[in-house]
Motif scaffolding. Structure first.
Motif, mmCIF file in Angstrom:
data_model
loop_
_atom_site.group_PDB
_atom_site.id
_atom_site.type_symbol
_atom_site.label_atom_id
_atom_site.label_comp_id
_atom_site.label_asym_id
_atom_site.label_seq_id
_atom_site.Cartn_x
_atom_site.Cartn_y
_atom_site.Cartn_z
ATOM 1 N N THR A 139 40.844 35.329 29.733
ATOM 2 C CA THR A 139 39.398 35.155 29.947
ATOM 3 C C THR A 139 38.975 35.914 31.197
ATOM 4 O OG1 THR A 139 39.810 33.166 31.254
ATOM 5 C CG2 THR A 139 39.309 32.850 28.917
ATOM 6 N N MET A 140 37.676 36.233 31.245
ATOM 7 C CA MET A 140 37.096 36.840 32.440
ATOM 8 C C MET A 140 35.698 36.286 32.629
ATOM 9 S SD MET A 140 38.099 40.872 32.186
ATOM 10 C CE MET A 140 37.951 41.006 30.421
ATOM 11 N N ALA A 141 35.263 36.221 33.893
ATOM 12 C CA ALA A 141 33.895 35.814 34.191
ATOM 13 C C ALA A 141 33.370 36.665 35.328
ATOM 14 C CB ALA A 141 33.850 34.336 34.573
ATOM 15 N N THR A 142 32.075 36.985 35.281
ATOM 16 C CA THR A 142 31.518 37.850 36.318
ATOM 17 C C THR A 142 31.403 37.089 37.633
ATOM 18 O OG1 THR A 142 29.304 37.281 35.576
ATOM 19 C CG2 THR A 142 30.237 39.313 34.729
ATOM 20 N N VAL A 143 31.645 37.840 38.740
ATOM 21 C CA VAL A 143 31.551 37.259 40.075
ATOM 22 C C VAL A 143 30.274 37.730 40.760
ATOM 23 C CG1 VAL A 143 32.642 37.112 42.350
ATOM 24 C CG2 VAL A 143 34.051 37.173 40.273
ATOM 25 N N ARG A 144 30.062 39.047 40.769
ATOM 26 C CA ARG A 144 28.854 39.618 41.362
ATOM 27 C C ARG A 144 28.616 40.997 40.765
ATOM 28 N NH1 ARG A 144 29.240 39.451 47.239
ATOM 29 N NH2 ARG A 144 27.810 41.174 47.378
ATOM 30 N N GLN A 145 27.402 41.536 41.007
ATOM 31 C CA GLN A 145 27.060 42.826 40.414
ATOM 32 C C GLN A 145 27.438 43.987 41.322
ATOM 33 O OE1 GLN A 145 23.271 43.694 38.832
ATOM 34 N NE2 GLN A 145 23.263 42.005 37.380
ATOM 35 N N SER A 146 27.459 45.187 40.727
ATOM 36 C CA SER A 146 27.583 46.446 41.471
ATOM 37 C C SER A 146 28.826 46.511 42.338
ATOM 38 C CB SER A 146 26.354 46.676 42.356
ATOM 39 O OG SER A 146 25.196 46.589 41.593
ATOM 40 N N ALA A 147 29.969 46.219 41.773
ATOM 41 C CA ALA A 147 31.213 46.385 42.514
ATOM 42 C C ALA A 147 32.254 46.960 41.565
ATOM 43 C CB ALA A 147 31.684 45.045 43.055
ATOM 44 N N GLU A 148 32.850 48.090 41.948
ATOM 45 C CA GLU A 148 33.790 48.766 41.041
ATOM 46 C C GLU A 148 35.141 48.975 41.705
ATOM 47 O OE1 GLU A 148 32.037 52.250 39.071
ATOM 48 O OE2 GLU A 148 30.189 51.682 40.059
ATOM 49 N N CYS A 149 36.170 49.041 40.856
ATOM 50 C CA CYS A 149 37.536 49.309 41.297
ATOM 51 C C CYS A 149 37.971 48.392 42.443
ATOM 52 C CB CYS A 149 37.694 50.772 41.719
ATOM 53 S SG CYS A 149 37.478 51.884 40.344
#
Lengths: 410, 319
Positions: free
Chosen positions: B218-228
């Motif tokens: 499973t995965m859940a989003t933590v915050r926006q606009s963050a890569e690698c």
């Protein structure tokens, strides 16, 4: 190898006519083969070059791609028209092939500039746009009308061989020789130059009847659309193009639906190309006998089956193999065959311009559909998107069947 | 013109021979010359550095000892990462593909996995048990032909289980289960429990930092606009790249997971890499400066100082 096989199979007993594909077509096929090695070497190398040699962001290149399709389409019309106007198809084709070859030398000086790379790719595409219609017109002008399908089939098969050798050459150089960019671009340039040499030194511009006392004007070319068969062919090819989803989508969906390993994504385009190159010439010859429009239409029926298979009636390797093979057959039955059919609709002095109209309509329609389908996939699940594609192609097939059938039999 | 007409076949053949000869000469000269280049020394670096040499034209995996001594190995990789005795090497595999090769501490090849596209990121968990990678799949974008999408694979060396693509995991975006087809994942970093991980989810023009569970898939989003993302060894911070403006380039940021405070790393403008933690206080990343060759930089994780160059003509830093 190719000449021999044409000779053997396309001369039925009792038929005294020499039935080989004209030498000029084979030479033009060689030009395309060498040029495609050159082009595909760079296409296969660009992701590697951008990410590893320049350490640029992949996104910067992805954004640039696709924008040029409109410009290429316009240049096809220009290339076709100019070739008719000056009556020298070979000269216009030389400019187009030369432009593309020259860009290969400019990659190294331009370096890590997104705008510069985009510009180079644009020039390369411009060259491709310019040369396509005059080249196809040359093929049609040197080939007797009853063998157009065979000639275009032979040309497309040779072209595809080049498209397959290109990436292999790139990977061989990167693995065995060097990962430096210089040699890849120089080798690619040399293949382009070899193609140009074959064109300049070995291909001869056929003499054609000029319409006395008149130069061809853009209006003459546009007036071709007043011809009902020409108009309907262009509209039908465009309609079918609108219902065509791009290869990349087909492969992505096929991999997911069939459940085969993701490494198949690399193999699927190869499978399509192999089927295409094996079937292009035989289907072209068959088209000469059963009717080129019928073959073009049948090719899209095969594509319809491909879309149905994307729904996953069964899964696994069999689904992947069958779908990829049919996808290659679709190309073999349509790509050269449409030009062979178009050649019979346009008088010789307007041949390049006429062919460019058919090509451009189809290319723009395909681009439009691929953008629309991409937007659909952002919102919908795969199955729903595939159902929409099936519906669209089904409707286009019915429409084209009703539109074209009584008018164009061959 | 007359001469041309009479001699065109001979002239054509001569031109072909010339072109082929010139090409062969050029390639041989380049390949000979490249062996001599690419031995610029590196800077001293605490704990040492493993990287890919880009200057020599062979992409040989090289090492920088803590005192700055440089040694060149024999492995050829596009991306390399070493941790816990395990090395992952993303490399070319004839006749036209890429593969991920996994090696143990003795250099024995444990496993190779064929990759569906051009390598982008490679990581090994601190224990050496979980290996992950991201590749670009060309011509597979959902918007424009010729764009790209990504495939991220995760290999568990304990069980041998291979996840070919994170797309098979169940994802919730801002608490809502996600159904869309257009989702791409990239840049995995795995915690010390070899189960918790962070990665990037991209869909449309939005990216999210996601936190996942390899066991529950499973995965859940933590915050926006963050890569690698790259999780610090003490697991209190995550480093990631983030776009400066709407069309701006990326910069590296370090997020304090407890307080949510984000710190920008000065001098990281234009970076496109998954940063690697060399120590709990320093990060390394590859970047190509404007009008320059790619180089590996080291930066304090608290953003207190400008980065320094560790080695030039190099990429893919790994502790």
């Amino acid at each position: 190898m190719y000449v021999a096989s044409t000779r053997r199979t396309s001369a039925p007993p009792g038929d005294a006519r020499p039935s080989r594909v004209p030498t000029t077509v084979l030479l033009l096929g060689t030009v395309s083969l060498l040029t495609d090695i050159s082009a595909e070497m760079v296409t296969a190398y660009l992701p590697f070059y951008v990410v590893f040699s320049l350490q640029m962001s992949y996104l910067q290149l992805g954004l640039l791609d696709g924008i040029y399709i409109g410009a290429t389409a316009v240049l096809r019309l220009v290339g076709g028209h100019v070739a008719d106007r000056v009556g020298r198809h070979k000269a216009v084709a030389v400019v187009g092939y030369g432009l593309s070859a020259a860009t290969k030398l400019a990659f190294t000086p331009i370096g890590a500039s997104a705008a510069g790379l985009g510009g180079l790719i644009a020039v390369d595409r411009a060259g491709k746009g310019l040369r396509t219609a005059p080249r196809d017109a040359l093929i049609s002008l040197v080939t007797p009308a009853d063998r157009l399908g065979a000639a275009f089939g032979a040309h497309r098969a040779m072209d595809t061989v080049g498209a397959m050798i290109g990436p292999l050459s790139t990977f061989a150089v990167l693995t065995w020789l060097t990962t430096r960019p210089g040699p890849i671009f120089v080798i690619s340039f040399c293949f382009g130059l070899l193609g140009l040499i074959v064109l300049v030194f070995f291909v001869r511009q056929p003499r054609r009847e000029r319409v006395p006392g008149r130069t061809v004007t853009p209006r003459d070319t546009l007036r071709l659309l007043r011809n009902r068969r020409m108009r309907r062919t262009t509209v039908a090819a465009g309609l079918l193009g609108l219902a065509t989803i791009s290869d990349a989508f087909v492969f992505v969906i096929l991999q997911k639906v069939s459940g085969v390993s993701t490494e198949w994504l690399v193999l699927m385009p190869v499978g399509t190309a192999v089927t295409f190159l094996l079937a292009a010439a035989p289907l072209g010859r068959l088209a000469d006998r059963v009717g080129r429009w019928a073959m073009f239409f049948a090719g899209h029926v095969v594509l319809f089956v491909v879309y149905l298979l994307l729904l996953g009636p069964f899964t696994g390797v069999p689904l992947a193999l069958i779908t990829v093979a049919l996808h290659g057959l679709y190309y073999a039955a349509t790509d050269g065959v449409l030009m062979a059919h178009g050649s019979t609709l346009v008088p010789e002095h307007l041949r390049a311009g006429g062919l460019s109209i058919v090509q451009t309509g189809q290319a723009l329609a395909r681009f439009g559909s691929s953008v629309c389908f991409g937007l659909l996939l952002q919102q919908l699940a795969f199955t729903a998107s595939v159902l929409i594609a099936i519906g669209a192609l089904g409707a286009a097939l019915v429409g084209v069947f009703l539109l074209i059938r009584p008018e164009v039999s061959r | 013109m007359n001469w041309f007409a009479r001699h065109r076949i001979a002239a054509g053949v001569a031109a072909i021979v010339l072109v082929v000869a010139a090409a062969v000469w050029y390639v041989v000269a380049t390949v000979r010359d490249q062996r001599a280049v690419a031995h610029q020394p590196g800077a001293a670096v605490a704990g040492g550095l493993t990287f890919v040499d880009n200057a020599g034209g062979q992409n040989l995996v090289s090492e920088l000892a803590p005192d700055g001594t440089r040694t060149t190995g024999t492995l050829k990789c596009l991306r390399v990462y070493t941790a816990g005795g395990t090395t992952v090497c993303l490399r070319m595999a004839l006749p036209g593909g890429y593969e991920a090769a996994v090696f143990d501490a003795a250099g024995k090849e444990l496993r190779t996995v064929a990759l569906p596209g051009t390598p982008s990121r490679a990581r090994v968990s601190a224990s050496g048990k979980i290996v992950s990678w991201t590749v670009f799949v060309t011509g597979d974008s959902y918007l424009a032909p010729g764009g790209f999408s990504t495939r991220t694979g995760v290999l568990d060396l304990r069980s041998g289980e291979l996840v070919e693509s994170l797309e098979t995991f169940a994802t919730t975006i801002d608490g809502v289960p996600d159904e869309r087809a257009d989702e791409n994942y990239w840049g995995v970093t795995v915690a010390a429990d070899d189960r918790t991980f962070y990665a990037t989810l991209g869909s449309g023009s939005t990216t999210w930092l996601v936190k996942g569970d390899l066991a529950a898939k499973t995965m859940a989003t933590v915050r926006q606009s963050a890569e690698c993302p790259s999780l610090s060894p003490d697991e209190t911070r995550v480093a990631y790249k983030k776009r400066g403006g709407r069309l701006g380039g990326w910069q590296l940021f370090v997020l304090d997971l407890a307080t949510g405070r984000e710190t920008v790393l000065p001098g990281s403008d234009g970076v496109d890499d998954q940063a690697a933690w060399l120590t709990p206080a320093t990060l390394a990343y590859a970047k190509t400066p404007r009008d320059g060759a790619p180089a590996i930089y080291e930066s304090p994780a608290d953003g207190a100082a400008e980065p320094r160059v560790l080695v030039t003509g190099a990429s893919s830093p790994s502790p």
